[in-house]
Structures are given as C-alpha cells and as structure tokens.
Design an enzyme around this catalytic site. Structure first.
Site, PDB file in Angstrom:
ATOM      1  N   SER A  17       2.889  -2.420  10.599  1.00  0.00           N
ATOM      2  CA  SER A  17       4.337  -2.213  10.608  1.00  0.00           C
ATOM      3  C   SER A  17       5.108  -3.506  10.369  1.00  0.00           C
ATOM      4  CB  SER A  17       4.787  -1.563  11.926  1.00  0.00           C
ATOM      5  OG  SER A  17       4.250  -0.270  12.047  1.00  0.00           O
ATOM      6  N   GLU A  70      -6.913   4.425   8.114  1.00  0.00           N
ATOM      7  CA  GLU A  70      -6.812   5.846   7.787  1.00  0.00           C
ATOM      8  C   GLU A  70      -8.088   6.349   7.124  1.00  0.00           C
ATOM      9  OE1 GLU A  70      -2.019   5.303   7.309  1.00  0.00           O
ATOM     10  OE2 GLU A  70      -3.270   5.469   5.514  1.00  0.00           O
ATOM     11  N   ASN A 121       0.853  -1.186   0.000  1.00  0.00           N
ATOM     12  CA  ASN A 121       0.000   0.000   0.000  1.00  0.00           C
ATOM     13  C   ASN A 121       0.886   1.231   0.000  1.00  0.00           C
ATOM     14  OD1 ASN A 121      -1.916   1.985   0.414  1.00  0.00           O
ATOM     15  ND2 ASN A 121      -2.350   1.428   2.529  1.00  0.00           N
ATOM     16  N   TRP A 122       0.995   1.873  -1.170  1.00  0.00           N
ATOM     17  CA  TRP A 122       1.883   3.032  -1.299  1.00  0.00           C
ATOM     18  C   TRP A 122       1.309   4.290  -0.665  1.00  0.00           C
ATOM     19  CZ3 TRP A 122       4.360   3.075  -6.870  1.00  0.00           C
ATOM     20  CH2 TRP A 122       5.126   1.908  -7.031  1.00  0.00           C
ATOM     21  N   LYS A 123       0.028   4.269  -0.306  1.00  0.00           N
ATOM     22  CA  LYS A 123      -0.640   5.434   0.272  1.00  0.00           C
ATOM     23  C   LYS A 123      -0.439   6.658  -0.644  1.00  0.00           C
ATOM     24  CE  LYS A 123      -0.276   3.361   4.812  1.00  0.00           C
ATOM     25  NZ  LYS A 123      -0.101   3.569   6.264  1.00  0.00           N
ATOM     26  N   GLU A 138      -5.249  -5.022  10.907  1.00  0.00           N
ATOM     27  CA  GLU A 138      -4.253  -3.982  11.155  1.00  0.00           C
ATOM     28  C   GLU A 138      -4.472  -3.392  12.544  1.00  0.00           C
ATOM     29  OE1 GLU A 138      -4.582  -0.855   8.278  1.00  0.00           O
ATOM     30  OE2 GLU A 138      -6.705  -0.566   8.647  1.00  0.00           O
ATOM     31  N   GLY A 198       2.934  -1.204   4.334  1.00  0.00           N
ATOM     32  CA  GLY A 198       2.910   0.230   4.086  1.00  0.00           C
ATOM     33  C   GLY A 198       4.269   0.757   3.673  1.00  0.00           C
ATOM     34  N   GLY A 199       4.969   1.386   4.608  1.00  0.00           N
ATOM     35  CA  GLY A 199       6.221   2.056   4.298  1.00  0.00           C
ATOM     36  C   GLY A 199       7.269   1.181   3.631  1.00  0.00           C
ATOM     37  N   GLY A 256       2.649   2.935  11.496  1.00  0.00           N
ATOM     38  CA  GLY A 256       3.441   4.151  11.436  1.00  0.00           C
ATOM     39  C   GLY A 256       4.000   4.598  12.770  1.00  0.00           C
ATOM     40  N   HIS A 271      -9.437   0.755   5.228  1.00  0.00           N
ATOM     41  CA  HIS A 271      -8.169   0.974   5.910  1.00  0.00           C
ATOM     42  C   HIS A 271      -8.392   1.915   7.094  1.00  0.00           C
ATOM     43  CE1 HIS A 271      -4.034   2.335   6.622  1.00  0.00           C
ATOM     44  NE2 HIS A 271      -3.641   1.247   5.982  1.00  0.00           N
TER      45      HIS A 271
END
Length: 260
Positions: A217, A101, A9-11, A171, A238-239, A177, A99
């Site tokens: 994470s 977010e 997930n590049w967001k 999640e 994610g990251g 994050g 998600h």
C-alpha cells in the site's frame, strides 16, 4: 549505489482500450519529469497489453514493460499459461514472481517459484521476487522467520551472478489492499533484515547491490518517507499505479530520494 525502482502492478485491471489511455498518460507525464533517469520505472499490465506496452515504451529512457507472472516451462500442455519465452519475445524485460496473491490463490510454493526464477533468467528477464508475511505471522513475531524461509528456499540455490539479476520486493501481506501500511521504521527493519540474510549467503558486495522494493500500500502520500529509508530501494505499486498522476508522484518521490 543502487538505483531506485518503481514498478506498477496493474493486476487484473484495464481492458486493451483503457490500458492504452493510461499508458499514454503515464508516458506523457514521465517525459516531463526532471532527472527521470535516476529511477527505473516498470509497468506490468495484463498479458494482453504487453505487446502494445512494450512497443510504446521502446526507446524511451528509464521506463520498461514487465509481466505479472509466468510459467516455469517454455512450452507444453499447460492450458492457459504463459511462458517466460513468450513474455520476452513480446517485449517485456521484467516479471513479477511469487506475489502474495499468487501464493494465496494459486498455492505457489518455493519449489515452483525457484523454477520460475530459473526460467526468467534463462530468457534474460529480470525477476521481481516477492516475499512477505501475513498479519498472524507478524503478530506472533514470526515475520522474519517466514520471510527468510521464502527467500532461502526459493533463491539460495542460485549463484551470486544470478542473484545480481534479481530484484526483491518485500510485501507485508497484511498491508495489501487493506489501507494499512508498514511504518517507515517497520519497512526499514525488514528490508535491512533481508539484506542481512543475503549478506550471510552471498557476501556484502552482492547484498548491497540487490534492490529491495517495498510493496504494501505504497502511495503518493507515503512514498517519499518510505523511500527515504536506507534499505528501501523503491516500490512495487498496486492500486496507485492505475492512476497516472499518483504513479508519477511516486516516481517523483523516488527521484527525490535517489541520492540519499
């Protein structure tokens, strides 16, 4: 046996130019992996990148393009929104829904998410449905109650056949994050709980067939231990998905644990 899935997930990251560089790096490294067919890899870039991503991945084994969200209607006066139909015709095969977010910043609730899931299924898109608790809910012991309500209210009106088209991603919101990560035991406990409520509603065959990903994470250092758990079927990343070497290392961990 459920196949492992690693979804990136590049967001809201990468421009069209930088995304092309990253995609090419990932594809080149993915092509060098042994037994990559044991893992389904999904890349979910920003909307503007989907057509080029889908084109680049077309015909490549085991690696697919996805989207990070969609609207529940096919068309209409919804300024700024993207429909499931648009996403499908752009070449995506997966869509992340619910998600944390989206739930937090855009106040998406179960009724809205149910409609989004239906829209995706109507266009043969595979929803990656997210669920999870915040830190206060974990600390108060309500984490299972919260996750069960998120799944029950959004998904349990769907038939068994429809549920078999879904992927679920757990999640823990407190681990996204923040640098915190659920321990492998904590992840397995929640994944097993999710599978148990699916079993109660749909039976063992359906519950055992639905992949449940970990999405808090997960990185190159902890992926193998997390993916070794019996009910953890891969990760929503994610990251770490923004660094080609790290993302490939996570896919390698999924390959290594695919026969466990």
């Amino acid at each position: 046996m459920r196949q492992k899935i690693v979804a990136g997930n590049w967001k809201m990251n990468q421009t069209i130019d930088t995304a092309g560089t990253l995609l090419n790096e990932i594809v080149a490294l993915h092509a060098q992996l042994e037994h990559s067919s044991k893992v389904t890899t999904v890349i979910c870039p920003p909307y503007l990148v989907i057509p080029s991503c889908a084109q680049l991945l077309s015909g490549k084994d085991g690696i697919f393009c996805g989207a990070q969200n969609c609207h529940n209607e096919d068309k209409g006066a919804y300024t700024g929104e993207i429909s499931a139909e648009m996403i499908a015709t752009a070449g995506s095969q997966y869509v992340i829904l619910g998600h944390s977010e989206r739930r937090m910043y855009f106040k998406e609730d179960a009724i809205f998410l149910k409609k989004k899931v239906q829209a995706c299924l109507s266009h043969n898109l595979i929803p990656i449905f997210c669920c999870g608790e915040i830190q206060a809910e974990r600390e108060s012991g309500k984490h299972q109650e919260v996750v069960e309500a998120q799944i029950r209210e959004a998904l349990f009106s769907f038939t068994a056949d429809e549920m078999l088209m879904l992927v679920i991603a757990y999640e823990p919101v407190w681990a996204i994050g923040t640098g915190l990560t659920a321990s492998p035991a904590q992840a397995q406990e929640m994944h097993h709980f999710i599978r148990s409520i699916l079993q109660k509603q749909y039976g063992s065959a359906v519950a055992e067939a639905i992949p449940i990903l970990y999405g808090g994470s997960c990185n190159a250092a902890n992926a193998e231990e997390l993916f070794s758990q019996a009910d953890v079927d891969g990760g929503l990343i994610g990251g770490a998905s923004l660094k080609s070497a790290d993302f490939i290392a996570i896919i390698s961990a999924a390959i290594k644990t695919s026969n466990l």
